[in-house]
Scaffold this motif. Structure first.
Motif, PDB file in Angstrom:
ATOM      1  N   GLN A 339       0.809  -1.215   0.000  1.00 38.91           N
ATOM      2  CA  GLN A 339       0.000   0.000   0.000  1.00 38.91           C
ATOM      3  C   GLN A 339       0.840   1.261   0.000  1.00 38.91           C
ATOM      4  O   GLN A 339       0.491   2.269  -0.613  1.00 38.91           O
ATOM      5  N   GLY A 340       1.977   1.219   0.710  1.00 37.19           N
ATOM      6  CA  GLY A 340       2.847   2.382   0.744  1.00 37.19           C
ATOM      7  C   GLY A 340       3.418   2.717  -0.618  1.00 37.19           C
ATOM      8  O   GLY A 340       3.506   3.884  -1.004  1.00 37.19           O
ATOM      9  N   LEU A 341       3.785   1.695  -1.370  1.00 39.20           N
ATOM     10  CA  LEU A 341       4.306   1.908  -2.724  1.00 39.20           C
ATOM     11  C   LEU A 341       3.217   2.441  -3.648  1.00 39.20           C
ATOM     12  O   LEU A 341       3.475   3.305  -4.498  1.00 39.20           O
ATOM     13  N   GLN A 342       1.996   1.939  -3.463  1.00 35.62           N
ATOM     14  CA  GLN A 342       0.879   2.453  -4.257  1.00 35.62           C
ATOM     15  C   GLN A 342       0.621   3.924  -3.956  1.00 35.62           C
ATOM     16  O   GLN A 342       0.367   4.731  -4.861  1.00 35.62           O
ATOM     17  N   LEU A 343       0.710   4.273  -2.682  1.00 33.36           N
ATOM     18  CA  LEU A 343       0.518   5.671  -2.287  1.00 33.36           C
ATOM     19  C   LEU A 343       1.584   6.562  -2.909  1.00 33.36           C
ATOM     20  O   LEU A 343       1.293   7.660  -3.396  1.00 33.36           O
ATOM     21  N   ALA A 344       2.826   6.090  -2.920  1.00 39.02           N
ATOM     22  CA  ALA A 344       3.911   6.884  -3.508  1.00 39.02           C
ATOM     23  C   ALA A 344       3.678   7.102  -4.999  1.00 39.02           C
ATOM     24  O   ALA A 344       3.913   8.206  -5.527  1.00 39.02           O
ATOM     25  N   TRP A 345       3.208   6.056  -5.699  1.00 36.76           N
ATOM     26  CA  TRP A 345       2.931   6.214  -7.131  1.00 36.76           C
ATOM     27  C   TRP A 345       1.790   7.200  -7.364  1.00 36.76           C
ATOM     28  O   TRP A 345       1.851   8.037  -8.276  1.00 36.76           O
ATOM     29  N   ASP A 346       0.740   7.119  -6.557  1.00 28.65           N
ATOM     30  CA  ASP A 346      -0.389   8.029  -6.708  1.00 28.65           C
ATOM     31  C   ASP A 346       0.042   9.479  -6.517  1.00 28.65           C
ATOM     32  O   ASP A 346      -0.394  10.366  -7.257  1.00 28.65           O
ATOM     33  N   VAL A 347       0.886   9.715  -5.524  1.00 27.09           N
ATOM     34  CA  VAL A 347       1.393  11.074  -5.296  1.00 27.09           C
ATOM     35  C   VAL A 347       2.203  11.544  -6.502  1.00 27.09           C
ATOM     36  O   VAL A 347       2.044  12.672  -6.983  1.00 27.09           O
ATOM     37  N   GLY A 348       3.070  10.663  -6.988  1.00 28.12           N
ATOM     38  CA  GLY A 348       3.905  11.034  -8.123  1.00 28.12           C
ATOM     39  C   GLY A 348       3.097  11.343  -9.366  1.00 28.12           C
ATOM     40  O   GLY A 348       3.377  12.321 -10.073  1.00 28.12           O
TER      41      GLY A 348
END
Length: 416
Positions: A339-348
């Motif tokens: 989930q943390g990696l998904q959040l980082a991609w969404d922010v990017g």
């Protein structure tokens, strides 16, 4: 196909300015609907116990209802200010639809995940048909009645509501013998157990949908409602093939990937590559078709006032192909607990596409240049999403193989 057949009719019943107002209303509803259920629906396919999955459905539906009530309270205070932000006073009469349409969108997502868990694909197909049919009938009827600004938004809300109601029979399939008096405690325990979904994936889901919807609001803000209408209508038409194929593939892929992740055996990586290859074989020629064959047909099919949308199609061809592949496989990170990696991609992605549109607009670029900036930046983001998913699914296979080697007898491990 219903949406595709009805598009020329709607294009002649509603003006670009009407579609511009709908773009704003639809964007607000879609953005709120992405997080209205607290993202608990993403956890529904994962538990081993069916009772826990049904508890997650109940928690998600309650969260959607609470979101609708809270949104209505906010609009009672700030409805005029929101309409003035986009220089469209007519929106204030229809903004009340936004929170309830968002709740209906969230309900469809929650109940659809339960149908995916039980692999009730015919029910999902019927839901797609009923939802599209109700949307179009309402929008055409509203257009005939002269509800120009709100007719399209009203159709969206009615369609989502019908879609949710068509999936309700699946709620009867339950296991376990939980006592009525402990039902609320069971829901509370389930919500606490899966609290990472609202805490991490709700912000991620909001950022995810803003990555696609915020450019619509920015284009409406910088270039006016007519341009937003052309852009929104182009997205609506191009979303048809993505929704027709990509959403169906994504739902089956999620069910099969969840099962592969639960059972192990290294099947998840093979499934990911197989689906990627199949989608790529459709996306590549589809992008060429969209770029060269679709634009000349826009004026003939939809009317002269939509010729500008034809030029926007070329700007979004690569993005549409990348979205078909990337969005269909995007659940990979969620299934494997990243989930943390998904959040980082969404922010990017949000920062990338918003910056692309804003820099183009503030530097004096045309509306077409802003659409090109959005399309290319969003396509790049989907390419990065595929690479992240590939890394996660192959890493999981490597960890599983390493674990099996450690558990094997020394002679067997040496022979491997």
């Amino acid at each position: 196909m219903l949406l595709l057949l009805a598009a020329p009719v709607l294009a002649r019943m509603y003006s670009p300015a009407d579609f511009g107002a709908f773009a704003v209303l639809g964007t607000l509803a879609t953005t709120l609907g992405a997080v209205a259920s607290g993202r608990f629906e993403l956890a529904v396919p994962l538990p081993e116990r069916d009772q826990e999955a049904h508890d997650l459905v109940a928690v998600g539906l309650l969260a959607a209802l609470g979101t609708a009530l809270a949104g209505t309270a906010v609009l009672m205070v700030a409805r005029g200010e929101i309409a003035a932000l986009f220089n469209q006073p007519a929106l204030s009469s229809w903004l009340w639809l936004t929170p309830w349409t968002a709740a209906a969108i969230a309900a469809v997502q929650v109940l659809n995940q339960l149908a995916i868990r039980y692999q009730r694909y015919p029910a999902i197909g019927r839901r797609n048909f009923f939802q599209a049919g109700a949307t179009l009938l309402t929008q055409i009827g509203a257009g005939l009645m002269g509800l120009r600004v709100g007719g399209l938004a009203l159709g969206l809300g009615v369609g989502q509501t019908v879609g949710a109601l068509s999936l309700l029979p699946g709620m009867r399939r339950r296991s376990g013998d939980g006592k009525p008096e402990t039902r609320h405690r069971s829901l509370w325990r389930t919500a606490l157990k899966h609290r990472r979904f609202p805490l991490l994936l709700a912000p991620s889901g909001l950022l995810n949908v803003l990555g696609l919807q915020l450019p619509v609001l920015l284009i409406a803000y910088y270039y006016g409602s007519a341009v937003a209408g052309w852009f929104g209508f182009t997205q609506r038409v191009l979303a048809i093939p993505v929704g027709l194929l990509g959403l169906a593939v994504a739902q089956v892929y999620l069910a099969e990937l969840s099962r592969a992740a639960r059972t192990g055996g290294g099947q998840a990586a093979a499934l990911f590559l197989q689906v990627s290859r199949q989608l790529g074989m459709v996306a590549a020629p589809g992008a060429l078709l969209i770029a060269f064959a679709v634009p000349p047909a826009f004026t003939r099919v939809f009317g002269a006032e939509w010729s500008t949308s034809g030029t926007y199609v070329q700007a979004l061809a690569v993005f549409t192909a990348a979205q078909l592949v990337g969005s269909s496989l995007s659940q990979t990170l969620i299934v494997f607990g990243r989930q943390g990696l998904q959040l980082a991609w969404d922010v990017g992605r949000l920062l990338l596409v918003a910056a692309a549109v804003m820099i183009t607009a503030r530097s004096g670029g045309s509306a077409l240049a802003a659409v090109w900036a959005f399309g290319l930046s969003a396509a790049s983001a989907y390419g990065a999403s595929w690479l992240l998913s590939y890394h996660v699914v192959t890493s999981a296979r490597g960890q599983e193989s390493s674990h099996k080697s450690e558990q094997a007898p020394p002679a067997l491990a040496d022979s491997r």
